[in-house]
Enzyme design. Structure first.
Site, PDB file in Angstrom:
ATOM      1  N   ILE A  24      43.665  45.420  12.565  1.00 49.33           N
ATOM      2  CA  ILE A  24      44.182  45.381  11.193  1.00 49.33           C
ATOM      3  C   ILE A  24      43.055  45.412  10.150  1.00 49.33           C
ATOM      4  O   ILE A  24      43.271  45.835   9.007  1.00 49.33           O
ATOM      5  CB  ILE A  24      45.073  44.128  10.988  1.00 49.33           C
ATOM      6  CG1 ILE A  24      45.948  44.249   9.758  1.00 49.33           C
ATOM      7  CG2 ILE A  24      44.262  42.858  10.907  1.00 49.33           C
ATOM      8  CD1 ILE A  24      47.283  44.803  10.007  1.00 49.33           C
ATOM      9  N   HIS A  78      40.544  39.909  24.046  1.00 52.26           N
ATOM     10  CA  HIS A  78      40.748  41.261  23.525  1.00 52.26           C
ATOM     11  C   HIS A  78      39.451  42.039  23.632  1.00 52.26           C
ATOM     12  O   HIS A  78      38.365  41.477  23.506  1.00 52.26           O
ATOM     13  CB  HIS A  78      41.237  41.234  22.077  1.00 52.26           C
ATOM     14  CG  HIS A  78      40.422  40.370  21.166  1.00 52.26           C
ATOM     15  ND1 HIS A  78      40.555  38.994  21.140  1.00 52.26           N
ATOM     16  CD2 HIS A  78      39.450  40.668  20.279  1.00 52.26           C
ATOM     17  CE1 HIS A  78      39.714  38.487  20.264  1.00 52.26           C
ATOM     18  NE2 HIS A  78      39.009  39.481  19.734  1.00 52.26           N
ATOM     19  N   HIS A 103      37.365  45.161  21.988  1.00 49.59           N
ATOM     20  CA  HIS A 103      37.244  46.057  20.835  1.00 49.59           C
ATOM     21  C   HIS A 103      36.773  47.429  21.312  1.00 49.59           C
ATOM     22  O   HIS A 103      35.814  47.518  22.089  1.00 49.59           O
ATOM     23  CB  HIS A 103      36.177  45.541  19.862  1.00 49.59           C
ATOM     24  CG  HIS A 103      36.471  44.209  19.248  1.00 49.59           C
ATOM     25  ND1 HIS A 103      37.062  44.070  18.012  1.00 49.59           N
ATOM     26  CD2 HIS A 103      36.247  42.947  19.688  1.00 49.59           C
ATOM     27  CE1 HIS A 103      37.171  42.780  17.707  1.00 49.59           C
ATOM     28  NE2 HIS A 103      36.681  42.074  18.717  1.00 49.59           N
ATOM     29  N   GLN A 129      33.863  34.851  18.786  1.00 49.03           N
ATOM     30  CA  GLN A 129      35.280  35.150  19.013  1.00 49.03           C
ATOM     31  C   GLN A 129      36.106  34.380  17.985  1.00 49.03           C
ATOM     32  O   GLN A 129      35.911  33.169  17.810  1.00 49.03           O
ATOM     33  CB  GLN A 129      35.703  34.741  20.434  1.00 49.03           C
ATOM     34  CG  GLN A 129      37.157  35.076  20.742  1.00 49.03           C
ATOM     35  CD  GLN A 129      37.594  34.667  22.151  1.00 49.03           C
ATOM     36  OE1 GLN A 129      36.871  33.951  22.850  1.00 49.03           O
ATOM     37  NE2 GLN A 129      38.765  35.102  22.558  1.00 49.03           N
ATOM     38  N   VAL A 130      37.016  35.075  17.318  1.00 51.51           N
ATOM     39  CA  VAL A 130      37.866  34.445  16.301  1.00 51.51           C
ATOM     40  C   VAL A 130      39.276  34.228  16.844  1.00 51.51           C
ATOM     41  O   VAL A 130      39.830  33.135  16.718  1.00 51.51           O
ATOM     42  CB  VAL A 130      37.894  35.310  15.013  1.00 51.51           C
ATOM     43  CG1 VAL A 130      38.902  34.748  14.012  1.00 51.51           C
ATOM     44  CG2 VAL A 130      36.501  35.386  14.387  1.00 51.51           C
TER      45      VAL A 130
END
Ligand code: 5GP
Ligand code: ZN
Length: 136
Positions: free
Chosen positions: A30, A98, A100, A92-93
């Site tokens: 996003i 995940h 990228h 990492q948030v």
């Protein structure tokens, strides 16, 4: 539970989806770091590489390969950076594993793959390798 990527997997919040099979979902980031920035996630919640099963990680890896080739061909990218962070110390948030996928062009200015190179101390490298091998 409050996991944002589990909500995307469940269809509770929208995402621009690319690939959707029984184990994996791929969708557009996003807040893209570059044109064509894709995320690939396992459908089973796992916070990071330490928690995910080998079967789920293998499914994610297969999807990463397909998406990397597809986005390279679709956008005429010259390269693709694949990045995966584990833990807040690694920046990492979102605590749902995940990967990228970032299409790259020469001189695109993305600094994500640039770090300072320092000559390694061979004795230290050997000592680290010895310690890691004890855990393999
Ligand atoms: P991290 O630093 O955890 O590896 O990166 C998390 C990534 O998830 C960021 O690139 C961010 O833009 C993306 N992201 C966070 N929330 C959402 C969301 O709700 N939808 C989508 N499509 N991407 C998200
Ligand atoms: Zn989750």
């Amino acid at each position: 539970m409050g996991c944002i990527f589990c909500k995307i997997v469940a269809g509770e919040i929208p995402a621009v989806k690319l690939l959707d099979d029984d184990k994996v979902l791929a969708f557009m980031d996003i807040n893209p770091a570059c044109r064509g920035h894709i995320l690939v996630v396992p459908k089973n919640h796992a916070e990071n590489i330490f928690e995910i099963s080998e079967a789920d990680l293998s499914a994610v890896t297969g999807a990463v390969k397909r998406c990397a080739v597809a986005v390279k061909n679709a956008l005429g990218a010259e390269g693709v950076t694949v990045l995966q962070l584990n833990g807040t110390a690694s920046d990492q948030v979102v605590p749902h594993l995940h990967v990228h996928i970032m299409p790259r062009w020469k001189d695109d200015g993305l600094t994500v793959s640039r770090w300072e190179m320092k000559t390694g101390d061979v004795e230290e490298l050997q000592e680290i390798a010895r310690k890691v091998k004890e855990h393999l």
